[in-house]
Design an enzyme around this catalytic site. Structure first.
Site, short mmCIF file in Angstrom:
data_model
loop_
_atom_site.label_atom_id
_atom_site.label_comp_id
_atom_site.label_asym_id
_atom_site.label_seq_id
_atom_site.Cartn_x
_atom_site.Cartn_y
_atom_site.Cartn_z
N ASP A 68 37.07 14.73 37.24
CA ASP A 68 36.93 15.76 36.21
C ASP A 68 38.30 16.43 36.03
O ASP A 68 38.86 16.95 37.00
CB ASP A 68 35.89 16.77 36.72
N ASP A 82 36.93 19.30 25.95
CA ASP A 82 37.29 20.62 25.42
C ASP A 82 36.32 21.69 25.95
O ASP A 82 36.73 22.73 26.48
CB ASP A 82 37.22 20.52 23.88
N1 AR6 Z 1 37.33 15.17 32.59
C1 AR6 Z 1 37.95 14.02 32.18
N2 AR6 Z 1 37.58 13.34 31.08
C2 AR6 Z 1 36.53 13.81 30.38
C3 AR6 Z 1 35.83 14.99 30.73
C4 AR6 Z 1 36.27 15.68 31.91
N3 AR6 Z 1 35.67 16.80 32.32
N4 AR6 Z 1 34.83 15.20 29.83
C5 AR6 Z 1 34.91 14.18 28.94
N5 AR6 Z 1 35.93 13.35 29.26
P1 AR6 Z 1 36.06 14.01 23.93
P2 AR6 Z 1 37.78 13.44 21.61
C6 AR6 Z 1 36.40 12.14 28.57
O1 AR6 Z 1 34.85 13.77 23.11
O2 AR6 Z 1 37.21 12.09 21.44
C7 AR6 Z 1 35.42 17.99 21.26
O3 AR6 Z 1 34.22 18.54 20.87
C8 AR6 Z 1 35.39 11.40 27.73
O4 AR6 Z 1 34.68 10.46 28.54
O5 AR6 Z 1 36.06 15.19 24.81
O6 AR6 Z 1 39.27 13.62 21.49
C9 AR6 Z 1 36.64 18.64 20.62
O7 AR6 Z 1 36.45 20.01 20.35
C10 AR6 Z 1 36.28 10.71 26.71
O8 AR6 Z 1 36.73 9.45 27.23
O9 AR6 Z 1 37.39 14.16 22.98
C11 AR6 Z 1 36.78 17.85 19.37
O10 AR6 Z 1 35.96 18.34 18.33
C12 AR6 Z 1 37.48 11.62 26.60
O11 AR6 Z 1 37.36 12.59 27.63
C13 AR6 Z 1 36.35 16.47 19.76
O12 AR6 Z 1 35.44 16.64 20.84
C14 AR6 Z 1 37.63 12.34 25.28
O13 AR6 Z 1 36.35 12.68 24.76
C15 AR6 Z 1 37.51 15.64 20.28
O14 AR6 Z 1 37.07 14.35 20.50
#
Ligand code: AR6
Length: 279
Positions: free
Chosen positions: A15, A39
């Site tokens: 995480d 986020d």
């Molecule tokens: N630690 C590490 N990786 C993570 C974690 C964590 N705690 N949580 C999720 N991931 P995303 P995006 C991974 O959707 O595609 C948000 O709502 C997850 O498995 O968080 O850039 C923002 O506000 C995935 O591989 O980001 C934007 O609206 C990666 O992080 C939108 O989502 C990115 O997934 C951005 O979308």
């Protein structure tokens, strides 16, 4: 790729909010006001002061980055970057994603950040194909670190084993080391001993760096670090196997919530060795 750069990049499963690095990168949206995914997790862990600072930033464009404090996070800073929404791949998505990594690193360096952790930007809600995004991430960070010496560790944090393997493949590809590459076998037999010594030294250096990183990221001290590094370096046939070994150790540290000083037990070393030589 120079060994020195390889040793400055690591991959961990876990995480991102728990990483003890100077800065973590947030995959935000253009409002910078928090939402789901990584986020949401970062805002929850940092507490409401983060949102307040973000409100004053006036948003952020795709491919750009802005920096805030980390508040309740172990990381001192959060670099907020906005990845591209995947739209088929012909709308400049690759360049925009590379720009996220570059701008994040530049901004972090301006605050004298030495260690930084990245999630896989755009690969969740924004739908960027995972392997393609990971290759861009690894290439861009490697290129930047090759040019700029100030970041000592860049950590790719991923959520699952599949992504973890993709990072290792991308690191091997960028390092120009396709798995099972031929070559050495064709050289003079007399080179064999020296090659073995060189290979041990290079893998040992990589493992030493990754063990130090595990200690720093989790705030622990591995008391049998030296013997462990030696055992792993002897067992690992190449860099990918070495990374798999230290990743297995990292997961064990996370899952068991290890704190303070720890002597890695023999049965765990045996399990790591199984992971090390797994094909
Ligand atoms: N630690 C590490 N990786 C993570 C974690 C964590 N705690 N949580 C999720 N991931 P995303 P995006 C991974 O959707 O595609 C948000 O709502 C997850 O498995 O968080 O850039 C923002 O506000 C995935 O591989 O980001 C934007 O609206 C990666 O992080 C939108 O989502 C990115 O997934 C951005 O979308």
């Amino acid at each position: 790729m120079a060994d020195a750069v390889t040793n400055r990049i690591s991959v961990v499963e876990g995480d991102i909010t728990q990483q003890h690095v100077d800065a973590i990168v947030n995959a935000a949206n253009t409002t910078l006001l928090g939402s789901g995914g990584v986020d949401g997790a970062i805002h929850r862990a940092a507490g409401p002061d983060l949102l307040e600072e973000c409100r004053a930033l006036g948003g952020c464009q795709t491919g750009e980055a802005k920096i805030t404090k980390g508040y309740r996070l172990p990381a001192r800073y959060v670099v907020h970057t906005v990845g591209p929404v995947w739209n088929g791949g012909r709308k400049g998505e690759d360049e925009l994603l590379a720009s996220c990594y570059r701008k994040s690193l530049e901004l972090a360096e301006s605050q004298e950040v030495k260690t930084i952790a990245f999630p896989a930007i755009s690969t969740g809600a924004y739908g960027f194909p995972l392997a393609r995004a990971i290759l861009i991430a690894v290439k861009t960070v490697t290129e930047h670190l090759t040019r700029s010496p100030s970041i000592t560790q860049a950590v790719f944090v991923c959520h699952n084993d599949r992504a973890f393997r993709m990072y290792l493949d991308a690191l091997a590809e960028v390092a120009g080391e396709p798995a099972n590459a031929p070559g050495k076998r064709e050289r003079e037999a007399g080179d064999a001993d020296r090659d073995r010594g060189d290979a041990y030294a290079a893998i040992r250096e990589q493992i030493d760096g990754q063990l130090k990183m595990i200690e720093a990221v989790h705030g622990i001290r591995i008391v049998n670090c030296d013997a462990l590094a030696d055992t792993l370096a002897r067992a690992a046939g190449d860099r990918t196997q070495a990374s798999r070994a230290t990743a297995a150790l990292n997961s064990w540290v996370v899952i068991n919530n290890i704190r303070g000083e720890i002597e890695i037990p023999d049965d765990m070393i045996a399990r790591i060795l199984e992971q090390t030589t797994k094909k």
